[in-house]
Design an enzyme around this catalytic site. Sequence first.
Site, PDB file in Angstrom:
ATOM      1  N   SER A 199       7.482  21.919  59.556  1.00  0.00           N
ATOM      2  CA  SER A 199       7.732  20.498  59.809  1.00  0.00           C
ATOM      3  C   SER A 199       8.782  20.288  60.898  1.00  0.00           C
ATOM      4  O   SER A 199       9.302  19.186  61.061  1.00  0.00           O
ATOM      5  CB  SER A 199       8.165  19.810  58.502  1.00  0.00           C
ATOM      6  OG  SER A 199       9.133  20.578  57.838  1.00  0.00           O
ATOM      7  N   CYS A 235      -1.478  28.109  52.429  1.00  0.00           N
ATOM      8  CA  CYS A 235      -2.249  27.692  53.600  1.00  0.00           C
ATOM      9  C   CYS A 235      -2.041  28.700  54.735  1.00  0.00           C
ATOM     10  O   CYS A 235      -1.035  29.420  54.772  1.00  0.00           O
ATOM     11  CB  CYS A 235      -1.858  26.281  54.033  1.00  0.00           C
ATOM     12  SG  CYS A 235      -0.337  26.207  54.950  1.00  0.00           S
ATOM     13  N   CYS A 285      -3.126  16.749  54.060  1.00  0.00           N
ATOM     14  CA  CYS A 285      -3.628  17.908  54.802  1.00  0.00           C
ATOM     15  C   CYS A 285      -4.873  18.493  54.125  1.00  0.00           C
ATOM     16  O   CYS A 285      -4.952  18.559  52.890  1.00  0.00           O
ATOM     17  CB  CYS A 285      -2.532  18.962  54.867  1.00  0.00           C
ATOM     18  SG  CYS A 285      -3.055  20.466  55.702  1.00  0.00           S
ATOM     19  N   GLU A 342       4.027  17.658  46.722  1.00  0.00           N
ATOM     20  CA  GLU A 342       2.693  18.273  46.726  1.00  0.00           C
ATOM     21  C   GLU A 342       2.345  18.818  45.339  1.00  0.00           C
ATOM     22  O   GLU A 342       1.219  18.642  44.857  1.00  0.00           O
ATOM     23  CB  GLU A 342       2.636  19.407  47.761  1.00  0.00           C
ATOM     24  CG  GLU A 342       1.263  20.066  47.813  1.00  0.00           C
ATOM     25  CD  GLU A 342       1.266  21.360  48.601  1.00  0.00           C
ATOM     26  OE1 GLU A 342       1.891  21.427  49.674  1.00  0.00           O
ATOM     27  OE2 GLU A 342       0.628  22.321  48.133  1.00  0.00           O
ATOM     28  N   SER A 398      12.523  21.356  52.829  1.00  0.00           N
ATOM     29  CA  SER A 398      11.241  21.882  53.285  1.00  0.00           C
ATOM     30  C   SER A 398      11.007  23.228  52.621  1.00  0.00           C
ATOM     31  O   SER A 398      11.692  24.212  52.922  1.00  0.00           O
ATOM     32  CB  SER A 398      11.265  22.029  54.812  1.00  0.00           C
ATOM     33  OG  SER A 398      10.269  22.930  55.217  1.00  0.00           O
ATOM     34  N   SER A 399      10.026  23.263  51.741  1.00  0.00           N
ATOM     35  CA  SER A 399       9.768  24.483  50.976  1.00  0.00           C
ATOM     36  C   SER A 399       9.443  25.659  51.889  1.00  0.00           C
ATOM     37  O   SER A 399       9.964  26.758  51.719  1.00  0.00           O
ATOM     38  CB  SER A 399       8.600  24.213  50.016  1.00  0.00           C
ATOM     39  OG  SER A 399       8.159  25.395  49.434  1.00  0.00           O
ATOM     40  N   ASN A 400       8.593  25.428  52.875  1.00  0.00           N
ATOM     41  CA  ASN A 400       8.200  26.582  53.702  1.00  0.00           C
ATOM     42  C   ASN A 400       9.362  27.079  54.547  1.00  0.00           C
ATOM     43  O   ASN A 400       9.490  28.269  54.803  1.00  0.00           O
ATOM     44  CB  ASN A 400       6.949  26.250  54.530  1.00  0.00           C
ATOM     45  CG  ASN A 400       7.253  25.428  55.739  1.00  0.00           C
ATOM     46  OD1 ASN A 400       7.566  25.959  56.781  1.00  0.00           O
ATOM     47  ND2 ASN A 400       7.201  24.103  55.605  1.00  0.00           N
ATOM     48  N   HIS A 441       8.962  17.026  55.606  1.00  0.00           N
ATOM     49  CA  HIS A 441      10.358  17.284  55.265  1.00  0.00           C
ATOM     50  C   HIS A 441      11.162  17.675  56.502  1.00  0.00           C
ATOM     51  O   HIS A 441      11.618  18.816  56.628  1.00  0.00           O
ATOM     52  CB  HIS A 441      10.444  18.360  54.181  1.00  0.00           C
ATOM     53  CG  HIS A 441       9.920  17.867  52.869  1.00  0.00           C
ATOM     54  ND1 HIS A 441       9.197  18.642  51.997  1.00  0.00           N
ATOM     55  CD2 HIS A 441      10.015  16.653  52.282  1.00  0.00           C
ATOM     56  CE1 HIS A 441       8.862  17.943  50.942  1.00  0.00           C
ATOM     57  NE2 HIS A 441       9.353  16.731  51.074  1.00  0.00           N
ATOM     58  N   HIS A 491       8.588  18.932  43.956  1.00  0.00           N
ATOM     59  CA  HIS A 491       7.960  18.779  45.276  1.00  0.00           C
ATOM     60  C   HIS A 491       6.754  17.844  45.156  1.00  0.00           C
ATOM     61  O   HIS A 491       5.923  17.980  44.263  1.00  0.00           O
ATOM     62  CB  HIS A 491       7.530  20.148  45.801  1.00  0.00           C
ATOM     63  CG  HIS A 491       7.194  20.142  47.253  1.00  0.00           C
ATOM     64  ND1 HIS A 491       6.031  19.588  47.736  1.00  0.00           N
ATOM     65  CD2 HIS A 491       7.868  20.598  48.338  1.00  0.00           C
ATOM     66  CE1 HIS A 491       5.998  19.720  49.060  1.00  0.00           C
ATOM     67  NE2 HIS A 491       7.107  20.325  49.448  1.00  0.00           N
TER      68      HIS A 491
HETATM   69  S1  SF4 Z   1       2.207  23.583  55.553  1.00  0.00           S
HETATM   70 FE1  SF4 Z   1       1.075  22.334  57.028  1.00  0.00          FE
HETATM   71  S2  SF4 Z   1      -0.972  23.245  57.169  1.00  0.00           S
HETATM   72 FE2  SF4 Z   1       0.005  24.015  55.299  1.00  0.00          FE
HETATM   73  S3  SF4 Z   1      -0.656  22.618  53.679  1.00  0.00           S
HETATM   74 FE3  SF4 Z   1       1.313  21.849  54.404  1.00  0.00          FE
HETATM   75  S4  SF4 Z   1       0.792  20.379  56.005  1.00  0.00           S
HETATM   76 FE4  SF4 Z   1      -1.056  21.617  55.641  1.00  0.00          FE
END
Ligand code: SF4
Length: 398
Positions: free
Chosen positions: A378, A280, A144, A174, A310-312, A85, A172
């Site tokens: 990302s 993760c 991943c 994932e 981008s979720s994170n 993302h 999402h």
């Molecule tokens: S954030 Fe990065 S390390 Fe974590 S699951 Fe997604 S791709 Fe993998």
Amino acid sequence: MPSLIFRKGLDLKDAVAGELAAAYHSHIVDAVRSDGYARTSGRLTIHLAKEFGFCYGVDRAVDYAYQTRKKFPDKRVFLTGEIIHNPHVNDQLRAQGIRLLTDPGEDAGTLGADDVVILPAFGVSIGELERLTSTGCTLVDTTCGSVLNVWKNVVRYAQDGFTSIIHGKVKHEETRATASQALKYPNGRYLIVLDHEEAAIVCSYIRSGGDRDAFLARFAGTSSPGFDPDRDLERIGCANQTTMLMTESLAIGEMFRDAMRERYGEAGLSTHFRAFDTICSATQERQDAVIALLAEQPLDLMLVVGGYNSSNTCNLACICAEKVRTYHIAQPECLISAEQVRYRPVSVPCSAGGIQEIAQGWLPASGPIAVGLTAGASTPNNIVGEVIRKLETFCGGV
Ligand code: SF4
């Protein structure tokens, strides 16, 4: 003919290393790192979080995409959608001649045995994988390892007759892929909860039942086909999208544990409840690093760089916004001038077409300025470096 699947790269790592470095490396970022993650220039001091930017999974996915292009120079190479993302990275791949099946004018129905398709870092659903393999195309799987680990546990839940409760965002990729894994076994079930509020509704139903129809209406589209809360909440296992807010995921896991303990007693807990932490390590490290930065440094504001879907990155922005004025920007161009910044307010849900606002007077006009900086998993370093360079220009440091 069955699809050929590459899961461990294409033995061209060294051959693409130079291209990757040229596209995503930043000397400024290296310099800030080696100077203790801080850089003062004129009245501006930038404090960089100690963990930020590309994670191991994204690094590998992008590396595999470049290897794929090199390995198959004469073939059509596609991505199922965004590889990660980040708009800059996806555009760079388009510039390499890699096409996104989600782009206007593309048609997955034309795929055939001569084509190559790259699967993204967050994986694809079982149904999508079946559709792709039925075309006979060559697949390069960049899913991943941390996502595969979640799938392994969800499959085990299904195998043992447990419903997967997935803390994640239903739209999402994932989370959709993870949910599909729960259906590998005939009695596999899943229920996706977005947040504390939705978890509380499910926990209340576990404790004392409730209005079945209202429950099903609330979770329509976020539960497995034929979901029955009276049957499917008897044995549950918790999992989560790898990039959720760690504190929220852990709290939600505890809410379910408490509800199941109340319902079945301490003695019955182990036969009715399972949990494992599937945030993760890269997500966790980035969240921990920004929490540490906020605790250690008095800051005027925080910049969080990464895609609006981008979720994170969105979760990093949420953490920051609780402590200091925060701007989540997708790319350096969002820094319009010393007076104006275009950003996604943290109250706006994380999505590709996220609503943006323009803030006026975002940088103090005089005196010292302390800016905190981090970037989602990302976001490549060259983008972070460009943000630093623009900030310094605005503050008269260069
Ligand atoms: S954030 Fe990065 S390390 Fe974590 S699951 Fe997604 S791709 Fe993998």
